[in-house]
Design a protein around this motif. Structure first.
Motif, mmCIF file in Angstrom:
data_model
loop_
_atom_site.group_PDB
_atom_site.id
_atom_site.type_symbol
_atom_site.label_atom_id
_atom_site.label_comp_id
_atom_site.label_asym_id
_atom_site.label_seq_id
_atom_site.Cartn_x
_atom_site.Cartn_y
_atom_site.Cartn_z
ATOM 1 N N GLY A 60 0.657 -1.274 0.003
ATOM 2 C CA GLY A 60 0.061 0.017 -0.055
ATOM 3 C C GLY A 60 0.629 1.167 -0.027
ATOM 4 N N LEU A 61 2.233 1.309 0.093
ATOM 5 C CA LEU A 61 2.848 2.283 0.121
ATOM 6 C C LEU A 61 3.825 2.392 -1.268
ATOM 7 C CD1 LEU A 61 4.748 2.326 3.395
ATOM 8 C CD2 LEU A 61 2.584 3.639 2.771
ATOM 9 N N ARG A 62 3.995 3.834 -1.733
ATOM 10 C CA ARG A 62 4.740 4.050 -2.911
ATOM 11 C C ARG A 62 5.498 5.158 -2.641
ATOM 12 N NH1 ARG A 62 2.220 8.274 -5.621
ATOM 13 N NH2 ARG A 62 -0.073 8.634 -4.908
ATOM 14 N N ALA A 97 7.083 9.102 0.752
ATOM 15 C CA ALA A 97 6.329 8.015 0.892
ATOM 16 C C ALA A 97 5.004 8.212 0.982
ATOM 17 C CB ALA A 97 6.951 7.054 1.945
ATOM 18 N N ARG A 98 3.701 7.621 0.222
ATOM 19 C CA ARG A 98 2.533 7.854 0.307
ATOM 20 C C ARG A 98 1.906 6.630 0.590
ATOM 21 N NH1 ARG A 98 1.650 12.606 -1.794
ATOM 22 N NH2 ARG A 98 2.897 13.616 -3.232
ATOM 23 N N PRO A 151 1.242 11.439 2.479
ATOM 24 C CA PRO A 151 2.496 11.604 2.893
ATOM 25 C C PRO A 151 2.582 10.677 4.414
ATOM 26 C CG PRO A 151 2.098 13.540 2.182
ATOM 27 C CD PRO A 151 0.907 12.941 2.137
ATOM 28 N N VAL A 152 3.479 9.645 4.503
ATOM 29 C CA VAL A 152 3.641 9.008 5.714
ATOM 30 C C VAL A 152 5.180 9.075 5.944
ATOM 31 C CG1 VAL A 152 1.558 7.836 5.673
ATOM 32 C CG2 VAL A 152 3.717 6.597 4.614
ATOM 33 N N GLY A 153 5.981 9.588 4.999
ATOM 34 C CA GLY A 153 7.502 9.560 5.258
ATOM 35 C C GLY A 153 8.003 10.572 4.266
ATOM 36 N N ALA A 178 15.049 3.716 4.844
ATOM 37 C CA ALA A 178 16.128 3.328 3.972
ATOM 38 C C ALA A 178 15.550 3.259 2.539
ATOM 39 C CB ALA A 178 16.703 1.845 4.510
ATOM 40 N N ARG A 179 14.302 2.841 2.302
ATOM 41 C CA ARG A 179 13.694 2.609 1.077
ATOM 42 C C ARG A 179 13.790 3.925 0.158
ATOM 43 N NH1 ARG A 179 11.336 -1.712 3.805
ATOM 44 N NH2 ARG A 179 11.499 -3.692 2.395
ATOM 45 N N LEU A 180 13.121 4.985 1.263
ATOM 46 C CA LEU A 180 13.099 6.231 0.783
ATOM 47 C C LEU A 180 14.424 6.816 0.083
ATOM 48 C CD1 LEU A 180 10.463 7.897 3.142
ATOM 49 C CD2 LEU A 180 10.528 8.114 0.557
#
Length: 179
Positions: free
Chosen positions: A18-20, A64-65, A71-73, A105-107
């Motif tokens: 659910g995040l992108r 991160a959405r 936005p969550v990050g 880390a992914r961001l």
């Protein structure tokens, strides 16, 4: 960034369900300000600065959405004018509900992969105050994943801050990355 590093970034970029990762829009500025404020570790900038950041530095910032697009990050950064292949990462923050999932880390991987593809990237810099273990781990593990060295030096000492006691800011320079 080498092909192997790009492949590693692509593998690591698999997001929790659910995040992108996306570029920010001006409308995201308020959410970025809230996430930074709620982090309780970042130096909080004015809400105005987060709006400007989303407008003027969207190309060197990642958000991160969640599934609803909120936005969550985020990771904010800019390309250093005198070193156009160096990305300085300004702030990294993740909403409390999404921490502990490797999202920061992914961001960071997603942003640096984008900057490398669009502009070329030879180094990543950030500053970290001593004792900020989460940031130290984030950036040293980033360097390990990308096979890059980490150099550290005090960039701004305590006495340089005019607004009262402030821990020193230690510059982490990660690189060089292969072309």
């Amino acid at each position: 960034m080498t092909v192997a590093q790009a492949d590693l970034s692509a593998k690591f970029l698999e997001m929790p369900e659910g995040l992108r990762i996306d570029r920010p829009e001006v409308a995201d500025g308020a959410a970025l300000w809230r996430i930074a404020k709620d982090s309780r570790t970042l130096d909080l900038n004015s809400s105005y600065s987060y709006l400007l950041w989303c407008r003027d530095f969207a190309g060197t910032t990642a958000v991160a959405r969640d599934a609803d697009g909120r936005p969550v990050g985020f990771v904010t950064g800019y390309v250093r004018p005198e070193r156009p292949r160096t990305l300085l990462v300004w702030q990294v923050a993740v909403d409390a509900a999404h921490r502990g999932k490797g999202l920061a880390a992914r961001l960071l991987d997603g942003l640096t992969a984008r900057v490398a593809a669009e502009r070329g990237l030879s180094a990543v810099e950030t500053t970290i105050t001593p004792g900020n273990t989460a940031s130290e781990r984030l950036f040293t593990s980033y360097a390990r994943r990308h096979g890059a060295a980490v150099e550290r030096e005090v960039l701004f000492g305590t006495a340089q801050f005019p607004d009262g006691p402030h821990d020193p800011e230690v510059l982490y320079r990660i690189g060089p990355f292969s072309a």
